[in-house]
Design a protein around this motif. Structure first.
Motif, mmCIF file in Angstrom:
data_model
loop_
_atom_site.group_PDB
_atom_site.id
_atom_site.type_symbol
_atom_site.label_atom_id
_atom_site.label_comp_id
_atom_site.label_asym_id
_atom_site.label_seq_id
_atom_site.Cartn_x
_atom_site.Cartn_y
_atom_site.Cartn_z
ATOM 1 N N VAL A 623 -0.046 57.226 50.790
ATOM 2 C CA VAL A 623 -0.869 58.432 50.634
ATOM 3 C C VAL A 623 -2.340 58.071 50.423
ATOM 4 O O VAL A 623 -3.224 58.604 51.089
ATOM 5 N N ASP A 624 -2.584 57.128 49.499
ATOM 6 C CA ASP A 624 -3.968 56.729 49.223
ATOM 7 C C ASP A 624 -4.499 55.699 50.217
ATOM 8 O O ASP A 624 -5.674 55.328 50.166
ATOM 9 N N ASN A 625 -3.617 55.208 51.091
ATOM 10 C CA ASN A 625 -4.009 54.255 52.145
ATOM 11 C C ASN A 625 -4.642 52.980 51.604
ATOM 12 O O ASN A 625 -5.593 52.445 52.171
ATOM 13 N N LYS A 626 -4.122 52.503 50.492
ATOM 14 C CA LYS A 626 -4.607 51.222 49.978
ATOM 15 C C LYS A 626 -4.020 50.094 50.827
ATOM 16 O O LYS A 626 -2.907 50.198 51.338
ATOM 17 N N SER A 627 -4.767 49.016 50.957
ATOM 18 C CA SER A 627 -4.353 47.913 51.823
ATOM 19 C C SER A 627 -3.219 47.119 51.194
ATOM 20 O O SER A 627 -2.914 47.261 49.999
ATOM 21 N N LEU A 628 -2.608 46.262 52.002
ATOM 22 C CA LEU A 628 -1.566 45.365 51.498
ATOM 23 C C LEU A 628 -2.091 44.549 50.320
ATOM 24 O O LEU A 628 -1.437 44.429 49.278
ATOM 25 N N GLU A 629 -3.290 43.992 50.501
ATOM 26 C CA GLU A 629 -3.869 43.135 49.460
ATOM 27 C C GLU A 629 -4.131 43.922 48.176
ATOM 28 O O GLU A 629 -3.875 43.427 47.068
ATOM 29 N N GLN A 630 -4.645 45.146 48.321
ATOM 30 C CA GLN A 630 -4.922 45.970 47.139
ATOM 31 C C GLN A 630 -3.638 46.299 46.380
ATOM 32 O O GLN A 630 -3.601 46.241 45.145
ATOM 33 N N CYS A 631 -2.589 46.633 47.114
ATOM 34 C CA CYS A 631 -1.314 46.976 46.466
ATOM 35 C C CYS A 631 -0.689 45.764 45.787
ATOM 36 O O CYS A 631 -0.135 45.871 44.685
#
Length: 682
Positions: A623-631
């Motif tokens: 939903v928030d479209n955070k990147s793989l690295e951010q997650c």
């Protein structure tokens, strides 16, 4: 004739400014013994390209040789014949060089199995390539200047023809052709310039001379630093070299400036990247070959000229690294059809346009092969000798031409796809297999709602090209209409095409009756554009596939738009409404199989309504479209694999909370085909 005569012969070659082919046809052990003797007789670099020889350069790494010079080389084609690598290697050889070509005994060429065929044949496995080998045999044995040495025959040298005027290598000074270009470049205050030429004409040398004479700042960019060896040898100044990606990053961050940017081997970079780089510098010089192994120079210039209207183009014609009429260059040009278009080909002919489906037995119709391939090299950006191999021996291919007064002015190259077993297609849908070939059909299964695209019979339009002076006359559209008409008579369910997305191209395919059903989220290296896929249904099964593909595309389009920032025209946006069953299906494919995350963004968001607080990871990613690295960082995970695993598991939990019985049925249905993933986040 004693082999020792080769040394004197090679010295004479150097005096005449020529280079020569030496074919060694026989057993590998015999070849090795002869090469040992030859390399002792004729001292030189003896750079070697081979699939398996120790210390040799692998064929796929031959691009590293561009922009460099060598004396003598060995091309070991006993196990595979990479024509791109052969062309690159030949272009690096100086006057006086001998190129040794290693192949099995000529009597065995009809059954020659080419390991390189895996690279260009859409079917799986390696092929025998009798048509190319017959072509090679005719060209080589018909060349009275080539040295042909078979294991079963004595060594013989062809006669060298003396020239009235001795050849001399330019000693660091510009030729008359180079001087004219240098004078214009040195006077420039702003502009984008290109210098195109066949190999050995002094493009890189010209760039080095310019750096030496120019009083301001010059940056150099090329695919690899060692590609600038020749350029560096023509200036005493230190070269400020940057790789394309590094330079682009510095430009974007406003961390670099220069009066001039020189891009060597420019056609090996994506057009979009070149266009962006040109925008950051007041003066840009691009050098590139007009021959296909670096990206086709003629097609490259046409496409670049469309993107950069104020492009100034110069050509270099006279060879510098060797003399005119070099036997090795002539042999290679004949073999790979690298010679220039006939002059009358550039003038527009008048008359009716005739559309024909070609038989494709090119080895029996060399003039037609020549015209068809040369049209592709002149009008299509990425045509290389690999395509010539595919034309001669590739499987499941069909061809159409548009002619005016018997001269080909337009061409379409199609590849048969589909007709595969349901079990294989279903494994692809699950994300557990990724076989070679079937480019569009396989992609539609990977991102679609059913495995049908790989089971149905389809015809993919791989290349379409029309000579520039005949464009905007509906020749391409007429070719497509003919293909549709002919395909409707056969058991073909749909036509397909994959292209680098631009609005102009998208509207062209729409006008031809195609509908876009896929849009990639990563830019193609060749075009610098996002890959779009479109289909034209021909049967009821094809219509069903179109409808399901459009529903899948509608589910994915919001996320595709988010990632690519592309806004499709209203008539291109998928408006088919996905059903509840569609959403459950793609959720199950992601949760219990190995399908890509792109297929479920909209569905996860839909399922999460009312459950957001229970699934912060799903909210963050989908939903928030955070990147793989951010997650990975935010949720203290050990890596991307663990993140993927948790996303799948939490999607399964979310489904079970929604409807445990339906979730269980989907899980049982998919479990039969469960395998380790090869598709995560591809």
């Amino acid at each position: 004739m004693p082999l020792s005569h080769l040394h004197q012969y090679q010295q004479k070659l150097a005096q005449l400014g020529q280079r020569q082919l030496l074919l060694l046809a026989g057993e590998p052990a015999w070849q090795t013994a002869q090469i040992q003797q030859i390399t002792q007789l004729c001292q030189g670099d003896w750079v070697t390209i081979s699939f398996n020889q120790p210390h040799a350069i692998l064929p796929e790494q031959a691009i590293r040789l561009l922009g460099r010079e060598f004396l003598h080389a060995v091309f070991d084609a006993n196990e595979g014949f990479n024509t791109d690598a052969l062309a690159m290697l030949t272009g690096t050889l100086k006057a006086g060089s001998v190129l040794i070509l290693c192949l099995p005994d000529i009597e065995r060429w009809d059954s020659y199995t080419d390991n390189d065929s895996q690279r260009w044949n859409d079917a799986q496995g390696v092929l025998s390539t009798p048509n190319f080998m017959a072509w090679l045999k005719n060209i080589t044995l018909g060349d009275d200047k080539a040295i042909v040495w078979q294991q079963s025959t004595p060594f013989q040298l062809p006669k060298l023809i003396e020239k009235a005027k001795p050849w001399a290598l330019p000693q660091g000074k510009p030729t008359a052709e180079q001087q004219v270009i240098l004078d214009n470049l040195l006077l420039s205050t702003s502009g984008i310039w290109s210098v195109i030429a066949p190999r050995g004409r002094g493009k890189s040398a010209l760039a080095g001379m310019f750096i030496e004479q120019y009083q301001g700042n010059v940056l150099v960019c090329a695919p690899a630093k060692n590609s600038t060896d020749v350029l560096s040898s023509h200036t005493n100044k230190a070269i400020s070299f940057y790789s394309p990606d590094n330079l682009l990053a510095l430009c974007i961050n406003n961390e670099i400036q220069s009066d001039w940017l020189i891009i060597d081997e420019a056609a090996s970079l994506p057009i979009a990247q070149l266009e962006v780089l040109c925008g950051y510098f007041p003066n840009v010089l691009m050098t590139t070959t007009v021959q296909g192994y670096e990206g086709t120079g003629r097609g490259f210039m046409l496409k670049l000229g469309d993107n950069i209207p104020n492009l100034h183009t110069y050509q270099l014609q006279t060879p510098i690294r060797w003399a005119k009429d070099c036997p090795l260059e002539n042999w290679l040009n004949q073999l790979l059809l690298l010679d220039e278009l006939e002059s009358d080909f550039e003038r527009q002919k008048q008359g009716e346009v005739d559309i024909h489906q070609l038989q494709g037995n090119w080895h029996n119709n060399i003039s037609q092969l020549h015209d068809f391939y040369q049209l592709l090299t002149s009008a299509h950006y990425r045509t290389t000798p690999l395509d010539l191999r595919r034309l001669l021996d590739g499987q499941k291919q069909r061809y159409w031409s548009a002619s005016i007064n018997k001269k080909i002015v337009g061409a379409v190259w199609c590849i048969e796809e589909g007709g595969l077993p349901f079990e294989l297609a279903y494994d692809v849908w699950l994300g557990t297999r990724r076989p070679r070939g079937n480019l569009v059909a396989q992609s539609l299964v990977t991102y679609g709602l059913t495995p049908d695209a790989m089971c149905l019979n389809s015809l993919r339009i791989s290349r379409i090209a029309v000579l520039p002076q005949y464009r905007r006359q509906k020749i391409a559209a007429t070719l497509i209409a003919n293909i549709v008409k002919e395909s409707q008579k056969q058991a073909i369910d749909y036509l397909s095409v994959s292209f680098g997305y631009t609005e102009v191209l998208a509207q062209f395919w729409m006008q031809c009756g195609f509908q876009i059903v896929r849009l990639g989220v990563h830019k193609e290296a060749s075009s610098g554009c996002y890959a779009a896929m479109a289909i034209y249904p021909l049967t009821e099964k094809g219509e069903q596939l179109l409808r399901s593909s459009l529903r899948a595309f509608a589910l994915q389009y919001p996320q595709i738009e988010q990632q690519t920032k592309l806004c499709l025209a209203d008539n291109l946006i998928p408006n088919h409404v996905a059903t509840s069953q569609d959403r459950w299906l793609v959720m199950a494919g992601f949760a219990f199989a190995h399908r890509p995350a792109l297929t479920v963004y909209e569905s996860v968001a839909n399922f999460l309504v009312g459950y957001e607080q229970h699934y912060p990871l799903l909210v963050a990613f989908f939903v928030d479209n955070k990147s793989l690295e951010q997650c990975v960082a935010e949720f203290s995970l050990s890596g991307k694999k663990v993140l993927t695993k948790q996303l799948r598991e939490q999607c399964a939990q979310l489904m079970a909370e929604k409807d445990p019985q339906l979730t269980s049925r989907y899980q049982q249905w998919l479990a039969t085909y469960s395998h380790p993933s090869c598709f995560d986040f591809v």
